[in-house]
Design a protein around this motif. Structure first.
Motif, mmCIF file in Angstrom:
data_model
loop_
_atom_site.group_PDB
_atom_site.id
_atom_site.type_symbol
_atom_site.label_atom_id
_atom_site.label_comp_id
_atom_site.label_asym_id
_atom_site.label_seq_id
_atom_site.Cartn_x
_atom_site.Cartn_y
_atom_site.Cartn_z
ATOM 1 N N TYR A 1 0.800 -1.220 0.000
ATOM 2 C CA TYR A 1 0.000 0.000 0.000
ATOM 3 C C TYR A 1 0.836 1.274 0.000
ATOM 4 O O TYR A 1 0.420 2.278 -0.562
ATOM 5 C CB TYR A 1 -0.978 0.008 1.171
ATOM 6 C CG TYR A 1 -2.049 -1.033 1.023
ATOM 7 C CD1 TYR A 1 -3.039 -0.894 0.062
ATOM 8 C CD2 TYR A 1 -2.060 -2.175 1.812
ATOM 9 C CE1 TYR A 1 -4.022 -1.849 -0.101
ATOM 10 C CE2 TYR A 1 -3.039 -3.129 1.657
ATOM 11 C CZ TYR A 1 -4.020 -2.966 0.704
ATOM 12 O OH TYR A 1 -4.983 -3.914 0.543
ATOM 13 N N LEU A 2 1.990 1.281 0.653
ATOM 14 C CA LEU A 2 2.803 2.496 0.715
ATOM 15 C C LEU A 2 3.215 2.981 -0.679
ATOM 16 O O LEU A 2 2.963 4.134 -1.022
ATOM 17 C CB LEU A 2 4.017 2.304 1.619
ATOM 18 C CG LEU A 2 4.926 3.528 1.750
ATOM 19 C CD1 LEU A 2 4.168 4.720 2.331
ATOM 20 C CD2 LEU A 2 6.120 3.184 2.632
ATOM 21 N N PRO A 3 3.799 2.144 -1.532
ATOM 22 C CA PRO A 3 4.155 2.615 -2.878
ATOM 23 C C PRO A 3 2.934 3.045 -3.687
ATOM 24 O O PRO A 3 3.000 3.971 -4.483
ATOM 25 C CB PRO A 3 4.848 1.416 -3.524
ATOM 26 C CG PRO A 3 5.220 0.511 -2.420
ATOM 27 C CD PRO A 3 4.277 0.784 -1.295
ATOM 28 N N TYR A 4 1.815 2.386 -3.447
ATOM 29 C CA TYR A 4 0.586 2.735 -4.157
ATOM 30 C C TYR A 4 0.062 4.092 -3.698
ATOM 31 O O TYR A 4 -0.248 4.962 -4.510
ATOM 32 C CB TYR A 4 -0.471 1.649 -3.948
ATOM 33 C CG TYR A 4 -1.831 2.009 -4.469
ATOM 34 C CD1 TYR A 4 -2.029 2.251 -5.820
ATOM 35 C CD2 TYR A 4 -2.920 2.126 -3.622
ATOM 36 C CE1 TYR A 4 -3.287 2.599 -6.312
ATOM 37 C CE2 TYR A 4 -4.168 2.467 -4.099
ATOM 38 C CZ TYR A 4 -4.347 2.700 -5.446
ATOM 39 O OH TYR A 4 -5.576 3.046 -5.932
ATOM 40 N N LEU A 5 -0.029 4.292 -2.386
ATOM 41 C CA LEU A 5 -0.537 5.559 -1.855
ATOM 42 C C LEU A 5 0.364 6.727 -2.232
ATOM 43 O O LEU A 5 -0.118 7.802 -2.589
ATOM 44 C CB LEU A 5 -0.700 5.475 -0.333
ATOM 45 C CG LEU A 5 -1.799 4.538 0.149
ATOM 46 C CD1 LEU A 5 -1.712 4.352 1.665
ATOM 47 C CD2 LEU A 5 -3.174 5.054 -0.262
ATOM 48 N N VAL B 1 6.366 8.686 6.971
ATOM 49 C CA VAL B 1 6.786 8.193 5.650
ATOM 50 C C VAL B 1 7.407 9.335 4.849
ATOM 51 O O VAL B 1 7.138 10.504 5.102
ATOM 52 C CB VAL B 1 5.614 7.588 4.837
ATOM 53 C CG1 VAL B 1 4.998 6.415 5.554
ATOM 54 C CG2 VAL B 1 4.570 8.621 4.529
ATOM 55 N N ASP B 2 8.257 8.938 3.888
ATOM 56 C CA ASP B 2 8.834 9.880 2.936
ATOM 57 C C ASP B 2 8.627 9.300 1.545
ATOM 58 O O ASP B 2 9.372 8.427 1.105
ATOM 59 C CB ASP B 2 10.321 10.103 3.221
ATOM 60 C CG ASP B 2 10.949 11.148 2.312
ATOM 61 O OD1 ASP B 2 10.268 11.646 1.374
ATOM 62 O OD2 ASP B 2 12.129 11.476 2.520
ATOM 63 N N CYS B 3 7.589 9.784 0.862
ATOM 64 C CA CYS B 3 7.239 9.236 -0.450
ATOM 65 C C CYS B 3 8.326 9.458 -1.499
ATOM 66 O O CYS B 3 8.363 8.758 -2.508
ATOM 67 C CB CYS B 3 5.918 9.834 -0.936
ATOM 68 S SG CYS B 3 4.484 9.134 -0.068
ATOM 69 N N ASN B 4 9.225 10.408 -1.272
ATOM 70 C CA ASN B 4 10.326 10.632 -2.213
ATOM 71 C C ASN B 4 11.304 9.462 -2.227
ATOM 72 O O ASN B 4 12.077 9.303 -3.165
ATOM 73 C CB ASN B 4 11.071 11.929 -1.873
ATOM 74 C CG ASN B 4 10.203 13.146 -2.100
ATOM 75 O OD1 ASN B 4 9.421 13.188 -3.057
ATOM 76 N ND2 ASN B 4 10.327 14.129 -1.225
ATOM 77 N N LYS B 5 11.286 8.647 -1.178
ATOM 78 C CA LYS B 5 12.205 7.506 -1.069
ATOM 79 C C LYS B 5 11.530 6.188 -1.431
ATOM 80 O O LYS B 5 12.103 5.123 -1.250
ATOM 81 C CB LYS B 5 12.769 7.425 0.347
ATOM 82 C CG LYS B 5 13.629 8.620 0.717
ATOM 83 C CD LYS B 5 14.167 8.484 2.116
ATOM 84 C CE LYS B 5 15.040 9.683 2.457
ATOM 85 N NZ LYS B 5 15.519 9.623 3.840
ATOM 86 N N VAL B 6 10.297 6.271 -1.938
ATOM 87 C CA VAL B 6 9.518 5.070 -2.233
ATOM 88 C C VAL B 6 9.242 4.991 -3.728
ATOM 89 O O VAL B 6 8.827 5.971 -4.340
ATOM 90 C CB VAL B 6 8.168 5.110 -1.460
ATOM 91 C CG1 VAL B 6 7.305 3.923 -1.826
ATOM 92 C CG2 VAL B 6 8.402 5.173 0.034
#
Length: 141
Positions: free
Chosen positions: A3-7, A25-30
């Motif tokens: 879910y994290l990479p999807y969100l 979380v830091d979406c820039n690192k995902v």
């Protein structure tokens, strides 16, 4: 968890995703993924002229030493390839991956929704994964 990479791929803020995940979380690192890449047993895709490949991870909850062979019920107008075509488990809770490639066949309908399934069968069990494909309209002359 998928879910994290999807969100993160939905362009939510780090705070919004963090609230959903109940952690920082830091979406820039995902690496972001589309919904079709979520590790669900089913496949729901939109297919144009370009083939698409998806990876699934399965966990052995049956017998420790078991082998599952795939049977493919093709959606009309769609070619489906599964690699490997046999999953060989050596222990309980072992995880294995397989890839499924979807490609539109030349004789496919111009557009519409078609269905099929994958069925993994061992000597004792079988597991079915439904397939739903939305065929994008093609441009013809």
């Amino acid at each position: 968890m998928d879910y994290l990479p999807y969100l993160c791929g939905l362009n939510y803020t780090n705070r919004q995703v963090g609230n959903l995940m109940q952690r920082k979380v830091d979406c820039n690192k995902v690496k972001h993924i589309h919904e079709a890449q979520l590790n669900y047993p089913s496949f729901s895709i939109t297919l144009g002229q370009i083939s698409q490949t998806y990876t699934r991870t399965v966990t052995n909850v049956g017998e420790a030493k078991s082998s599952y062979n795939v049977e493919i019920a093709l959606p009309p107008g769609v070619s489906v390839t599964v690699k490997p075509s046999t999953l060989k488990f050596s222990k309980l809770n072992q995880k294995l991956k397989y890839k499924v490639t979807f490609m539109r066949r030349d004789n496919s309908a111009n557009s519409g929704i078609v269905q099929g399934f994958l069925k993994w069968t061992s000597k004792k069990y079988s597991v079915k994964s439904p397939i739903a494909v939305v065929l994008q309209p093609t441009i013809g002359f």
